[in-house]
Design a protein around this motif. Structure first.
Motif, PDB file in Angstrom:
ATOM      1  N   LYS A   4       0.719  -1.228   0.114  1.00 14.81           N
ATOM      2  CA  LYS A   4      -0.136   0.124   0.030  1.00 14.81           C
ATOM      3  C   LYS A   4       0.862   1.228  -0.114  1.00 14.81           C
ATOM      4  O   LYS A   4       2.015   1.398   0.719  1.00 14.81           O
ATOM      5  CB  LYS A   4      -1.149   0.171   1.251  1.00 14.81           C
ATOM      6  CG  LYS A   4      -1.864  -1.062   1.134  1.00 14.81           C
ATOM      7  CD  LYS A   4      -3.219  -0.644   2.360  1.00 14.81           C
ATOM      8  CE  LYS A   4      -2.464  -0.550   3.624  1.00 14.81           C
ATOM      9  NZ  LYS A   4      -3.789  -0.258   4.322  1.00 14.81           N
ATOM     10  N   SER A   5       0.281   2.151  -0.573  1.00 16.19           N
ATOM     11  CA  SER A   5       1.080   3.396  -0.708  1.00 16.19           C
ATOM     12  C   SER A   5       0.771   4.196   0.619  1.00 16.19           C
ATOM     13  O   SER A   5       0.063   3.680   1.444  1.00 16.19           O
ATOM     14  CB  SER A   5       0.769   4.532  -1.744  1.00 16.19           C
ATOM     15  OG  SER A   5      -0.870   4.817  -1.498  1.00 16.19           O
ATOM     16  N   ASN A   6       1.742   5.365   1.122  1.00 15.93           N
ATOM     17  CA  ASN A   6       1.651   5.644   2.486  1.00 15.93           C
ATOM     18  C   ASN A   6       0.158   6.544   2.488  1.00 15.93           C
ATOM     19  O   ASN A   6      -0.108   7.594   1.856  1.00 15.93           O
ATOM     20  CB  ASN A   6       2.845   6.887   2.648  1.00 15.93           C
ATOM     21  CG  ASN A   6       2.823   7.259   3.988  1.00 15.93           C
ATOM     22  OD1 ASN A   6       1.828   7.187   4.762  1.00 15.93           O
ATOM     23  ND2 ASN A   6       3.812   8.135   4.060  1.00 15.93           N
ATOM     24  N   GLU A 105       1.905   7.179   8.585  1.00 20.96           N
ATOM     25  CA  GLU A 105       0.554   6.327   8.998  1.00 20.96           C
ATOM     26  C   GLU A 105       0.471   6.535  10.645  1.00 20.96           C
ATOM     27  O   GLU A 105      -0.643   6.791  11.157  1.00 20.96           O
ATOM     28  CB  GLU A 105       0.547   4.890   8.538  1.00 20.96           C
ATOM     29  CG  GLU A 105      -0.918   4.302   8.900  1.00 20.96           C
ATOM     30  CD  GLU A 105      -0.693   2.976   8.130  1.00 20.96           C
ATOM     31  OE1 GLU A 105      -1.881   2.223   8.630  1.00 20.96           O
ATOM     32  OE2 GLU A 105      -0.080   2.536   7.354  1.00 20.96           O
ATOM     33  N   ARG A 106       1.580   6.452  11.133  1.00 18.40           N
ATOM     34  CA  ARG A 106       1.555   6.617  12.713  1.00 18.40           C
ATOM     35  C   ARG A 106       1.194   7.919  13.085  1.00 18.40           C
ATOM     36  O   ARG A 106       0.393   8.262  14.086  1.00 18.40           O
ATOM     37  CB  ARG A 106       2.957   6.434  13.295  1.00 18.40           C
ATOM     38  CG  ARG A 106       3.205   6.753  14.859  1.00 18.40           C
ATOM     39  CD  ARG A 106       4.546   6.718  15.178  1.00 18.40           C
ATOM     40  NE  ARG A 106       4.697   6.781  16.626  1.00 18.40           N
ATOM     41  CZ  ARG A 106       4.950   8.140  17.087  1.00 18.40           C
ATOM     42  NH1 ARG A 106       4.985   9.174  16.233  1.00 18.40           N
ATOM     43  NH2 ARG A 106       5.106   8.368  18.224  1.00 18.40           N
ATOM     44  N   ASP A 107       1.365   9.268  12.452  1.00 22.68           N
ATOM     45  CA  ASP A 107       1.027  10.378  12.534  1.00 22.68           C
ATOM     46  C   ASP A 107      -0.598  10.541  12.505  1.00 22.68           C
ATOM     47  O   ASP A 107      -1.116  11.051  13.307  1.00 22.68           O
ATOM     48  CB  ASP A 107       1.687  11.588  11.784  1.00 22.68           C
ATOM     49  CG  ASP A 107       3.112  11.563  12.041  1.00 22.68           C
ATOM     50  OD1 ASP A 107       3.417  11.405  13.306  1.00 22.68           O
ATOM     51  OD2 ASP A 107       3.791  11.997  10.975  1.00 22.68           O
ATOM     52  N   LEU A 108      -1.134   9.605  11.497  1.00 23.50           N
ATOM     53  CA  LEU A 108      -2.737   9.621  11.490  1.00 23.50           C
ATOM     54  C   LEU A 108      -3.359   9.234  12.522  1.00 23.50           C
ATOM     55  O   LEU A 108      -4.429   9.527  13.307  1.00 23.50           O
ATOM     56  CB  LEU A 108      -2.807   8.976  10.058  1.00 23.50           C
ATOM     57  CG  LEU A 108      -2.563   9.681   8.835  1.00 23.50           C
ATOM     58  CD1 LEU A 108      -2.930   8.643   7.520  1.00 23.50           C
ATOM     59  CD2 LEU A 108      -3.079  11.013   8.483  1.00 23.50           C
ATOM     60  N   TYR A 113      -6.407   9.579  17.784  1.00 19.88           N
ATOM     61  CA  TYR A 113      -6.674   9.421  19.222  1.00 19.88           C
ATOM     62  C   TYR A 113      -6.732  10.647  19.902  1.00 19.88           C
ATOM     63  O   TYR A 113      -7.531  10.951  21.025  1.00 19.88           O
ATOM     64  CB  TYR A 113      -5.587   8.612  19.640  1.00 19.88           C
ATOM     65  CG  TYR A 113      -5.295   7.239  18.965  1.00 19.88           C
ATOM     66  CD1 TYR A 113      -6.637   6.395  18.680  1.00 19.88           C
ATOM     67  CD2 TYR A 113      -3.928   6.655  18.725  1.00 19.88           C
ATOM     68  CE1 TYR A 113      -6.478   5.409  17.841  1.00 19.88           C
ATOM     69  CE2 TYR A 113      -4.154   5.375  18.202  1.00 19.88           C
ATOM     70  CZ  TYR A 113      -5.237   4.619  17.606  1.00 19.88           C
ATOM     71  OH  TYR A 113      -5.043   3.434  17.212  1.00 19.88           O
ATOM     72  N   LEU A 114      -5.925  11.583  19.483  1.00 10.11           N
ATOM     73  CA  LEU A 114      -5.903  12.776  20.215  1.00 10.11           C
ATOM     74  C   LEU A 114      -7.196  13.682  19.898  1.00 10.11           C
ATOM     75  O   LEU A 114      -8.014  14.379  20.843  1.00 10.11           O
ATOM     76  CB  LEU A 114      -4.793  13.619  19.713  1.00 10.11           C
ATOM     77  CG  LEU A 114      -4.506  15.263  20.434  1.00 10.11           C
ATOM     78  CD1 LEU A 114      -4.369  15.094  21.916  1.00 10.11           C
ATOM     79  CD2 LEU A 114      -3.485  16.104  19.706  1.00 10.11           C
ATOM     80  N   ALA A 115      -7.960  13.239  18.840  1.00  6.54           N
ATOM     81  CA  ALA A 115      -8.983  13.996  18.332  1.00  6.54           C
ATOM     82  C   ALA A 115     -10.137  13.454  19.293  1.00  6.54           C
ATOM     83  O   ALA A 115     -11.334  13.831  19.710  1.00  6.54           O
ATOM     84  CB  ALA A 115      -9.501  13.675  16.964  1.00  6.54           C
ATOM     85  N   PHE A 116     -10.203  12.087  19.478  1.00  4.33           N
ATOM     86  CA  PHE A 116     -11.100  11.373  20.446  1.00  4.33           C
ATOM     87  C   PHE A 116     -11.271  12.175  21.836  1.00  4.33           C
ATOM     88  O   PHE A 116     -12.302  12.357  22.493  1.00  4.33           O
ATOM     89  CB  PHE A 116     -10.880   9.898  20.656  1.00  4.33           C
ATOM     90  CG  PHE A 116     -11.271   9.057  19.658  1.00  4.33           C
ATOM     91  CD1 PHE A 116     -12.644   8.870  19.691  1.00  4.33           C
ATOM     92  CD2 PHE A 116     -10.600   8.424  18.927  1.00  4.33           C
ATOM     93  CE1 PHE A 116     -13.337   8.088  18.654  1.00  4.33           C
ATOM     94  CE2 PHE A 116     -11.003   7.471  17.733  1.00  4.33           C
ATOM     95  CZ  PHE A 116     -12.451   7.689  17.682  1.00  4.33           C
ATOM     96  N   ALA A 144     -14.806   6.072  11.476  1.00  2.00           N
ATOM     97  CA  ALA A 144     -14.450   5.870   9.918  1.00  2.00           C
ATOM     98  C   ALA A 144     -13.198   6.078   9.385  1.00  2.00           C
ATOM     99  O   ALA A 144     -12.692   5.636   8.459  1.00  2.00           O
ATOM    100  CB  ALA A 144     -15.719   6.510   9.266  1.00  2.00           C
ATOM    101  N   THR A 145     -12.614   7.245  10.006  1.00  4.01           N
ATOM    102  CA  THR A 145     -11.236   7.673   9.396  1.00  4.01           C
ATOM    103  C   THR A 145     -10.216   6.578   9.777  1.00  4.01           C
ATOM    104  O   THR A 145      -9.698   6.207   8.683  1.00  4.01           O
ATOM    105  CB  THR A 145     -10.961   8.884  10.295  1.00  4.01           C
ATOM    106  OG1 THR A 145     -11.984   9.938  10.178  1.00  4.01           O
ATOM    107  CG2 THR A 145      -9.731   9.530   9.377  1.00  4.01           C
ATOM    108  N   LEU A 146     -10.361   5.851  10.734  1.00  2.00           N
ATOM    109  CA  LEU A 146      -9.550   4.825  11.276  1.00  2.00           C
ATOM    110  C   LEU A 146      -9.678   3.583  10.316  1.00  2.00           C
ATOM    111  O   LEU A 146      -8.740   2.932   9.495  1.00  2.00           O
ATOM    112  CB  LEU A 146      -9.686   4.375  12.378  1.00  2.00           C
ATOM    113  CG  LEU A 146      -9.003   5.034  13.576  1.00  2.00           C
ATOM    114  CD1 LEU A 146      -9.503   4.543  14.903  1.00  2.00           C
ATOM    115  CD2 LEU A 146      -7.576   5.297  13.326  1.00  2.00           C
TER     116      LEU A 146
END
Length: 655
Positions: A4-6, A105-108, A113-116, A144-146
């Motif tokens: 998969k691409s980043n 991907e780790r930043d996403l 999680y911070l948004a939660f 859904a974003t996850l």
């Protein structure tokens, strides 16, 4: 192996994530300082631009400067990061800054999680049904974003459906844990003191016009649900501070009586009223009970003025079980209390003495003088209004002899003053009067507009007896709720009889409002106010009386829910989740209709060669579709553009 691409470079994922974060932070516009919210919006818009122009994103020194700016704004507005407002602002600023450095991907995941956490912080400010539904929605979008991040080439609608399904499956278990998990109350030292959470209302002092300021407020103070009969409107007096001392303009509590406990409880008679009182957050320790309270919880005490005070933290909604009697006798009183109830700021003027003499205050029993004074208010040219003229000097005499326009505080202060001129002990009682009945839930709503002041006079062998001079001049204020009557009486509007269509519309709106308020009341009682006491009361009705039983029941219910979900997942038909395979299956269905079905175990290339023999005129299209499918399905760097191309080729293919 499919590589998969980043995802951090996928425009669709970034747009979805940033839109989700915008929805999450949006309700905080009412709570965060303008500079903080504006700074976050700047970062969010900047990151949106960076999706199409990555070179415009800040790097190195520019990013460090943005971080310092965020910290400066945070410190200047909150002087720290502790407390509800400071902590929430810190998380919002951190979320905005983290958006500037999405690299992998780790930043996403970290941003998600911070948004939660930011979404959950909204409940520190508002806990209504609508806000709960909104937070549930934004959490669904975050989930859904996850799903989007972890499902290559997935569509937004597919991710939302999957997230909704996951949340729907989790709700039964969450409800079971909410009901049965032991409620642990946080210690008071752990709670941050945020003044913005409290609400201003009735004061512990009174001067002409002070209660008038609350007369136009629709803010809710408390709600009351009676176990049996609901008292009629003329008995709905909700006792608050008792004001004894006056300087001629302002009335205040006698500190010794306000702090001392009640010497002897009143003697009660008649019908007891049992009720549950749910009080809204306030910055006082007052519990407004129906006059006169007889039974109350251990955390509540009664002072010498018969006002209820509590040691509970009333900066959050609190519920009390109370019993009151409308008929009572407070009995004897102390000499100091009687002396304070005769206090006057100065020697009465000639006009005051003359009025008392005229009404037989010096030469008759107190009951007769009270009757004469009430008749004086009724028969003379006195008026009840929410907008009385300004009376800065000698407000009592100005009201009695000149303006004769006033609110409940004017009538109460004038009544008590004349009683004291006649050497009769009297005092002002403040609180609330009335309450709007919600016929759906059968509970009363008391709002700031019902703030009221009345009088207590000490009579021999009866103790403190309530009199309400406002009822003499404006009985509709006591017998009816303040709505259109309040506005008309105050001269704020001119009453015009509405048409039948308008009446029907108002009736529908009123019924809708009652339904909504009933839902909100039950939400506040059974969800927001579901503390350890309410949990124990609720579970004991089902025979769950101790901690061990709660744990057993919770474990059993969770096991049953898990088993049901497992069976559901085990027996449901497997569906292809690969987007490429879903698109290719449309190609297979078209060929199957022409009698060319793919055999079990037959590869895509072998199947294509066999089909080309049967329909040679479509050989070129079949070769294109098969090659595109193999590249997407088994290639090293599949792209969303390639998937769209495959989708177009299959859409154009005809047998």
């Amino acid at each position: 192996m499919v590589m998969k691409s980043n995802p951090a470079h996928n425009k669709n994922i970034l747009i979805f994530l940033l839109s989700s974060i915008g929805l999450i932070v949006l309700p905080h516009v009412y709570h965060l300082h303008f500079a903080l919210f504006g700074f976050f919006c700047l970062l969010l818009v900047w990151r949106f631009i960076g999706i199409w122009k990555p070179g415009r994103l800040p790097k190195g020194p520019a990013l460090l400067l943005l971080t310092l700016c965020g910290l400066v704004i945070l410190y200047t507005q909150h002087k720290g990061i502790l407390g509800r407002d400071g902590g929430t602002s810190l998380f919002v600023i951190a979320l905005g800054l983290k958006l500037m450095e999405i690299k992998n991907e780790r930043d996403l995941y970290l941003i998600n999680y911070l948004a939660f956490i930011v979404a959950a912080s909204q409940f520190l400010y508002e806990q209504s049904i609508l806000m709960a539904a909104y937070i549930l929605f934004v959490c669904c979008v975050l989930l859904a974003t996850l799903v989007f991040i972890n499902s290559y080439a997935a569509q937004t609608s597919t991710s939302l459906k999957k997230a909704t399904l996951i949340i729907a499956q989790a709700i039964p278990m969450a409800v079971a844990v909410f009901i049965l998990f032991p409620r642990v109350e946080a210690p008071k030292w752990l709670l941050f003191d945020d003044d913005h959470q409290t609400k201003m209302g009735l004061s512990d002092s009174m001067e002409p016009g002070s209660i008038t300021d609350l007369g136009a407020s629709d803010e809710l103070v408390f709600r009351v649900k009676f176990t049996g009969a609901i008292p009629p409107p003329h008995l709905r007096y909700w006792r608050g501070p008792v004001l004894t001392h006056t300087d001629g303009k302002k009335w205040t509590q006698a500190s010794n009586l306000a702090q001392q406990p009640v010497l002897a409880p009143p003697i009660f008679s008649g019908t007891p009223y049992q009720y549950t009182l749910l009080i809204e957050p306030q910055n006082k320790n007052w519990v407004f009970a129906l006059d006169m309270p007889a039974k109350f919880s251990q955390s509540v005490r009664q002072n010498a003025n018969y006002q209820l005070l509590t040691t509970d933290d009333l900066k959050q909604r609190t519920e009390y079980q109370l019993t009151s009697y409308a008929s009572y006798n407070t009995g004897a009183s102390t000499g100091n209390e009687i002396q304070q109830a005769r206090q006057l700021p100065a020697t009465p003027t000639y006009r005051l003495k003359q009025l008392v003499t005229q009404l037989h205050g010096f030469d008759s029993v107190p009951e007769h003088f009270i009757k004469q004074l009430l008749n004086h208010f009724r028969q003379e040219d006195f008026h009840y209004t929410l907008t009385p003229p300004l009376m800065e000097q000698n407000p009592v005499e100005t009201f009695l002899f000149e303006t004769r326009y006033g609110f409940c505080s004017h009538y109460a202060s004038a009544f008590v003053t004349l009683m004291r001129v006649a050497n009769i002990p009297a005092r002002v009682v403040t609180g609330y009067q009335g309450g709007e009945l919600n016929p759906v839930g059968q509970f009363l709503e008391i709002r700031q507009a019902q703030a009221h002041a009345w009088v207590e006079v000490w009579l021999d062998k009866q103790g403190w007896v309530r009199f309400d001079p406002t009822a003499a001049i404006a009985p509709e204020r006591i017998e009816k709720n303040i709505d259109i009557n309040r506005l008309v009486a105050g001269g704020l509007i001119n009453y015009v009889s509405p048409s039948e269509t308008t009446q029907a519309a108002f009736l529908w709106l009123k019924q809708t409002r009652q339904l909504w308020r009933n839902a909100d009341y039950n939400w506040q009682r059974w969800v927001i106010n579901y503390n350890s006491v309410n949990q124990s009361t609720f579970l004991s009705s089902f025979g769950i009386a101790d901690f061990k039983a709660m744990v057993y029941w919770m474990g059993a219910i969770i096991a049953i829910i898990t088993a049901i979900l497992s069976i559901f997942l085990f027996y449901q038909r497997p569906k292809p989740t690969d987007r490429t395979l879903l698109v290719y299956n449309r190609f297979l269905k078209k060929l199957a209709k022409a009698g060319l079905s793919k055999r079990a175990g037959e590869g895509a290339r072998d199947f294509a060669e066999r089909v080309k023999v049967n329909i040679p005129e479509q050989a070129a299209s079949i070769e294109q579709i098969t090659t595109a499918f193999i590249d997407l399905r088994y290639g090293r760097k599949p792209t969303s553009e390639g998937l769209k191309q495959l989708d177009r080729l299959i859409a154009l293919f005809k047998v």
